[in-house]
Design a protein around this motif. Structure first.
Motif, PDB file in Angstrom:
ATOM      1  N   ILE A  60       0.730  -1.141  -0.166  1.00 59.93           N
ATOM      2  CA  ILE A  60       0.113  -0.149   0.019  1.00 59.93           C
ATOM      3  C   ILE A  60       0.971   1.153   0.045  1.00 59.93           C
ATOM      4  CG2 ILE A  60      -1.750   1.377   1.305  1.00 59.93           C
ATOM      5  CD1 ILE A  60      -2.877  -1.425   2.335  1.00 59.93           C
ATOM      6  N   ALA A  61       0.941   1.791  -1.287  1.00 57.86           N
ATOM      7  CA  ALA A  61       2.081   2.813  -1.231  1.00 57.86           C
ATOM      8  C   ALA A  61       1.639   3.584  -2.612  1.00 57.86           C
ATOM      9  CB  ALA A  61       3.267   2.681  -1.303  1.00 57.86           C
ATOM     10  N   ARG A  62       2.506   4.505  -2.975  1.00 56.13           N
ATOM     11  CA  ARG A  62       2.246   5.264  -4.181  1.00 56.13           C
ATOM     12  C   ARG A  62       3.633   5.421  -4.811  1.00 56.13           C
ATOM     13  NH1 ARG A  62      -0.440  10.775  -5.525  1.00 56.13           N
ATOM     14  NH2 ARG A  62       1.506  11.502  -4.306  1.00 56.13           N
ATOM     15  N   ASP A  92      -2.285 -21.142  -9.683  1.00 57.41           N
ATOM     16  CA  ASP A  92      -3.575 -20.737  -9.585  1.00 57.41           C
ATOM     17  C   ASP A  92      -4.164 -21.298 -10.959  1.00 57.41           C
ATOM     18  OD1 ASP A  92      -6.330 -20.211  -9.615  1.00 57.41           O
ATOM     19  OD2 ASP A  92      -5.730 -18.472  -8.038  1.00 57.41           O
ATOM     20  N   LEU A  94      -6.953 -20.557 -12.339  1.00 59.90           N
ATOM     21  CA  LEU A  94      -7.521 -19.557 -12.763  1.00 59.90           C
ATOM     22  C   LEU A  94      -6.836 -18.676 -14.173  1.00 59.90           C
ATOM     23  CD1 LEU A  94      -9.921 -17.098 -12.906  1.00 59.90           C
ATOM     24  CD2 LEU A  94      -8.105 -15.816 -11.624  1.00 59.90           C
ATOM     25  N   GLU A 277      -6.800  -7.782 -11.601  1.00 61.55           N
ATOM     26  CA  GLU A 277      -5.518  -7.904 -10.991  1.00 61.55           C
ATOM     27  C   GLU A 277      -5.083  -6.245 -10.649  1.00 61.55           C
ATOM     28  OE1 GLU A 277      -4.373  -9.820  -9.194  1.00 61.55           O
ATOM     29  OE2 GLU A 277      -5.077 -11.654 -10.144  1.00 61.55           O
ATOM     30  N   SER A 280      -9.007  -4.211  -9.162  1.00 57.44           N
ATOM     31  CA  SER A 280      -9.519  -4.682  -7.953  1.00 57.44           C
ATOM     32  C   SER A 280      -8.508  -5.070  -6.777  1.00 57.44           C
ATOM     33  CB  SER A 280     -10.577  -5.969  -8.167  1.00 57.44           C
ATOM     34  OG  SER A 280     -11.482  -5.648  -9.166  1.00 57.44           O
ATOM     35  N   SER A 281      -7.624  -5.818  -7.141  1.00 51.12           N
ATOM     36  CA  SER A 281      -6.685  -6.322  -6.181  1.00 51.12           C
ATOM     37  C   SER A 281      -5.704  -5.398  -5.929  1.00 51.12           C
ATOM     38  CB  SER A 281      -5.965  -7.731  -6.408  1.00 51.12           C
ATOM     39  OG  SER A 281      -6.803  -8.730  -7.184  1.00 51.12           O
ATOM     40  N   ARG A 282      -5.598  -4.398  -6.836  1.00 49.33           N
ATOM     41  CA  ARG A 282      -4.510  -3.288  -6.901  1.00 49.33           C
ATOM     42  C   ARG A 282      -3.066  -4.043  -6.839  1.00 49.33           C
ATOM     43  NH1 ARG A 282      -8.325  -1.526  -4.068  1.00 49.33           N
ATOM     44  NH2 ARG A 282      -8.249  -3.104  -2.975  1.00 49.33           N
ATOM     45  N   ASP A 283      -2.895  -5.249  -7.489  1.00 49.79           N
ATOM     46  CA  ASP A 283      -1.738  -5.952  -7.553  1.00 49.79           C
ATOM     47  C   ASP A 283      -1.063  -5.668  -8.740  1.00 49.79           C
ATOM     48  OD1 ASP A 283       0.135  -7.725  -7.274  1.00 49.79           O
ATOM     49  OD2 ASP A 283      -0.874  -8.986  -5.997  1.00 49.79           O
TER      50      ASP A 283
ATOM     51  N   ARG B  85      -7.520   3.363   3.070  1.00 50.85           N
ATOM     52  CA  ARG B  85      -6.302   2.903   2.366  1.00 50.85           C
ATOM     53  C   ARG B  85      -5.484   4.067   1.757  1.00 50.85           C
ATOM     54  NH1 ARG B  85      -8.182  -2.179   0.160  1.00 50.85           N
ATOM     55  NH2 ARG B  85      -9.577  -0.867  -0.956  1.00 50.85           N
ATOM     56  N   ALA B  89      -1.857   5.178   1.946  1.00 48.20           N
ATOM     57  CA  ALA B  89      -0.795   5.187   0.704  1.00 48.20           C
ATOM     58  C   ALA B  89      -0.069   6.598   0.546  1.00 48.20           C
ATOM     59  CB  ALA B  89      -1.321   4.723  -0.393  1.00 48.20           C
ATOM     60  N   SER B 346      -3.937  -5.976   2.713  1.00 50.28           N
ATOM     61  CA  SER B 346      -3.475  -6.567   1.209  1.00 50.28           C
ATOM     62  C   SER B 346      -3.932  -7.980   1.163  1.00 50.28           C
ATOM     63  CB  SER B 346      -2.059  -6.046   0.945  1.00 50.28           C
ATOM     64  OG  SER B 346      -1.533  -4.857   0.996  1.00 50.28           O
ATOM     65  N   ASP B 349      -7.404  -8.456   0.836  1.00 47.21           N
ATOM     66  CA  ASP B 349      -7.596  -7.988  -0.477  1.00 47.21           C
ATOM     67  C   ASP B 349      -7.565  -8.926  -1.463  1.00 47.21           C
ATOM     68  OD1 ASP B 349      -9.125  -5.607  -0.988  1.00 47.21           O
ATOM     69  OD2 ASP B 349      -7.351  -4.733  -1.826  1.00 47.21           O
ATOM     70  N   ARG B 350      -6.463  -9.637  -1.702  1.00 47.64           N
ATOM     71  CA  ARG B 350      -6.079 -10.686  -2.586  1.00 47.64           C
ATOM     72  C   ARG B 350      -7.279 -11.757  -2.464  1.00 47.64           C
ATOM     73  NH1 ARG B 350      -0.296 -12.996  -4.267  1.00 47.64           N
ATOM     74  NH2 ARG B 350      -0.111 -11.350  -5.555  1.00 47.64           N
ATOM     75  N   THR B 353     -10.708 -10.547  -3.648  1.00 50.58           N
ATOM     76  CA  THR B 353     -10.700 -10.406  -5.216  1.00 50.58           C
ATOM     77  C   THR B 353     -10.423 -11.940  -5.748  1.00 50.58           C
ATOM     78  OG1 THR B 353      -9.124  -8.341  -5.099  1.00 50.58           O
ATOM     79  CG2 THR B 353      -9.650  -9.461  -7.241  1.00 50.58           C
ATOM     80  N   ARG B 354      -9.680 -12.655  -5.431  1.00 50.03           N
ATOM     81  CA  ARG B 354      -9.716 -14.083  -5.964  1.00 50.03           C
ATOM     82  C   ARG B 354     -11.126 -14.826  -5.823  1.00 50.03           C
ATOM     83  NH1 ARG B 354     -10.086 -17.357  -8.519  1.00 50.03           N
ATOM     84  NH2 ARG B 354      -8.703 -19.224  -8.931  1.00 50.03           N
TER      85      ARG B 354
END
Lengths: 315, 363
Positions: A60-62, A92, A94, A277, A280-283, B85, B89, B346, B349-350, B353-354
């Motif tokens: 969680i950062a920018r 996975d 998916l 990804e 929604s997951s911000r991943d 959140r 950040a 986090s 969250d994962r 989402t999954r």
């Protein structure tokens, strides 16, 4: 080297050419340099950025991922990178299913685009001149309106109280509306409709070059039109088929808008997974890894098609 | 459609004038269908500041742009759970209360609820709030479940038998796990604020079981679909469903839409006005936020979008039929059953989402 020689012969260029020669540059290098630079800046550089993010970890950062270089507690510089995200993709099911499903949808759509596009291209190529231009224009014309608007127009056609259902019901052909929107069927329609011109145009370009004398000879030797088509026209148009198929297949695999708007909840395509990804997951790291794997998966079939074409070229 | 076209032209005019040197602008990024154009026009008229107005339909879209940095926006409207959140950040700058004299109009109780996500309301004020409930087509549902069926229940979408009877006229869910999982928890009798992986697993299992009854998952499409009878049940945000009801009534095609807050409990959420740290025009952003907090402006927006505001001084100016409508401003009794959202870490969250992907796609 011929380009370089041509340059040295023309008087105003002589000085430049001489300077370039000193630097070991020829005119050809210069001409190639521009597209190379373009690829470097707009393809290779983003690709490395993507690769670098795919090795990071989401935080969680920018921006929301770990930096590549960080100060370790003892003050030394350490590199944070791992292949964890790629392992995650493999473990996975998916992602595997999404890749396979994207390829399947793209493949089926490409086949339909070919089956529909080939006769159209053939007809245009055989049409007499003034009509041919008009027909070509009709193929290109839809591009002048926004792609998004055209997909929305299809939603209007396909929805339960849309044009198609209302017409069929008022004609008494069906009693209840057919469920067409939000199905794989709608996705196929969307992809085939959108990418059909990409199939038609290369095929057309190929078929106009077809030597009429070959067809006449075939007919003189007693072959039926059917036999002529399968033994002469079709094999000769193979480069057009390959080019058209690639132009449809490649963008269709990564398609996001069409499955998002026309597809149902179970329409699984990699573009959609990528979106999830990323948003929604911000991943971002996993999203980058998905994109990189997809790039290689798409490049593989292209190389295969390319090699087919090259082999044919050598025959 | 008129509204979006108008918004589009407002945005276009805004962009044009943004190109002119020295022109004062404020870049606002807000949810779709969430303001009336008159408010924007009045702001420009009074202050000379041009509004560049752009819209999104999910917190995810907003968050991705904020986290990427240099979004160029001066005012954004995240939901409080997302705001929390994003504050972590480092996305937002603290608000300068000296530039916000209308702050005193805000309802202390609602602001305190929002402060759970942003201590002391340091970074944001409430724009609008609302609930996540069920929008339904009165006639189509009555036809299938009988006139006496009480619709204020999550049974409508989660009970396989009831949802099965409604599936043929079209059920849509929000494509938003942050709304759907707590709703599922409420229906299953679990803690709606749970972050226990087992609870998520169980809820996903339950939702997968009724997935076949869902026509699509989308967070804005349902407004027009409910309004024109394309679907008959939608999990939706209160004001959006009521806008659908309004549109349906205007169209006069005999489609009657209404909104129910499920009695098992529903999420109460807050959409917050905040200013990103790298906002190009922070002063204009403050001017815009203060303008929104004027009682008559808040009232005008609520009257148009049918979402309740948190501006206590504006309530006497809100149309009576809206202020007294329990679907918009819930009664005390219903308010007791509402719960607020939680911000997931986090890892959760994962997982969420999954699991949501599994629910949505069956994978």
């Amino acid at each position: 080297m011929s380009a370089g020689n041509a340059l040295t012969r023309s008087v105003p260029w002589r000085g430049t050419a001489w300077a370039m020669g000193k630097l070991g540059l020829s005119g050809r290098t210069l001409v190639i340099a521009i597209p190379m630079l373009w690829l470097l800046v707009f393809f290779l550089a983003p690709f490395f950025v993507l690769g670098r993010i795919s090795l990071a970890e989401a935080i969680i950062a920018r921006p929301p991922f770990t930096p590549l270089f960080d100060r370790a507690p003892d003050g030394s510089l350490e590199i944070i990178a791992s292949l964890e995200n790629f392992r995650f993709l493999i473990e996975d099911a998916l992602y595997r299913n999404a890749y396979l499903s994207s390829i399947r949808i793209a493949l089926v759509a490409t086949i339909f685009a070919l089956l529909i596009g080939y006769p159209i291209a053939y007809y245009i190529a055989r049409a007499p001149e003034p009509r041919r231009t008009i027909l070509l224009l009709m193929v290109i014309l839809p591009f002048w309106t926004s792609f998004l608007l055209r997909v929305y127009a299809w939603m209007g056609f396909l929805r339960s109280n849309g044009v198609i259902n209302n017409t069929l019901i008022s004609l008494g052909i069906i009693d209840a509306p057919l469920r067409m929107l939000q199905t794989d069927f709608a996705v196929y329609i969307g992809i085939v409709y959108t990418y059909l011109p990409f199939m038609i145009l290369p095929l057309y370009a190929n078929l106009t070059k077809l030597d009429g004398a070959l067809l006449e000879a075939s007919s003189d030797l007693g072959a039926s039109p059917m036999v002529t088509f399968f033994t002469i026209t079709l094999p000769l148009s193979l480069p057009g088929i390959v080019a058209g198929s690639m132009l449809v297949f490649i963008p269709a695999i990564g398609e996001y808008v069409i499955p998002a708007l026309l597809g149902g909840p179970d329409t699984l395509m990699i573009g959609r997974v990528l979106w999830d990804e990323f948003f929604s997951s911000r991943d971002w790291p996993v999203a980058s890894a998905v994109a990189i794997v997809m790039l290689f998966l798409v490049v593989a079939p292209i190389m295969w098609l390319q090699s087919i074409q090259n082999r044919r070229g050598m025959d | 459609m008129d509204k979006t076209q108008l918004l589009g032209s407002v945005a276009a005019i805004g962009l044009l004038s943004a190109g002119m040197a020295g022109a004062e602008t404020v870049n606002v990024f807000n949810w779709s269908d969430y303001i009336t154009d008159e408010v924007l026009e009045q702001f420009t008229e009074e202050t000379g500041i041009t509004v560049n107005y752009d819209v999104y339909d999910s917190n995810d879209t907003l968050e991705a742009r904020l986290l990427a940095g240099s979004s160029g926006f001066d005012v954004v409207v995240p939901t409080a759970t997302f705001l929390q959140r994003q504050i972590a950040a480092g996305v937002y700058q603290p608000l300068n209360r000296d530039l916000l004299p209308n702050w005193e109009n805000m309802d202390p109780e609602l602001m305190a609820a929002a402060a759970n996500h942003d201590p002391d309301n340091e970074h944001a004020t409430i724009y609008m709030w609302g609930t996540t409930g069920i929008g339904y087509n009165i006639d189509m549902v009555a036809e299938r479940l009988g006139e006496d069926f009480e619709v204020d229940t999550w049974d409508m979408i989660f009970d396989p038998e009831i949802a099965g009877q409604l599936a043929d006229c079209g059920i849509s869910w929000l494509d938003s796990p942050a709304d759907m999982f707590p709703a599922a928890f409420a229906w299953m009798g679990l803690d709606p604020q749970s972050t226990d992986p087992d609870d998520f697993e169980a809820a996903a299992e339950m939702m997968s079981g009724v997935r076949d009854t869902v026509r699509y998952f989308h967070s804005s499409q349902y407004i027009s679909d409910l309004a024109n009878g394309e679907t008959c049940v939608a999990v939706g945000w209160s004001g959006d469903v009521l806008q659908a009801a309004d549109r349906a009534a205007e169209a006069g095609q005999g489609v009657n839409v209404w909104y129910a807050i499920p009695r098992e409990g529903a999420m109460q959420w807050f959409d917050m006005l905040g200013i990103p740290v790298d906002a190009p025009n922070p002063e204009n952003a403050h001017a815009f936020i203060d303008f929104i907090m004027r009682p008559e402006i808040s009232a005008a927006i609520t009257n148009y979008v049918w979402f309740p505001n948190a501006n206590a001084a504006s309530w006497e100016m809100v149309e009576e039929e809206i202020f007294n409508d329990p679907a918009i401003f819930p009664t005390e009794e219903v308010s007791e059953t509402l719960f607020t959202g939680v911000t997931y870490d986090s890892r959760t969250d994962r997982t969420v989402t999954r699991l949501w992907t599994r629910v949505r796609t069956g994978q």
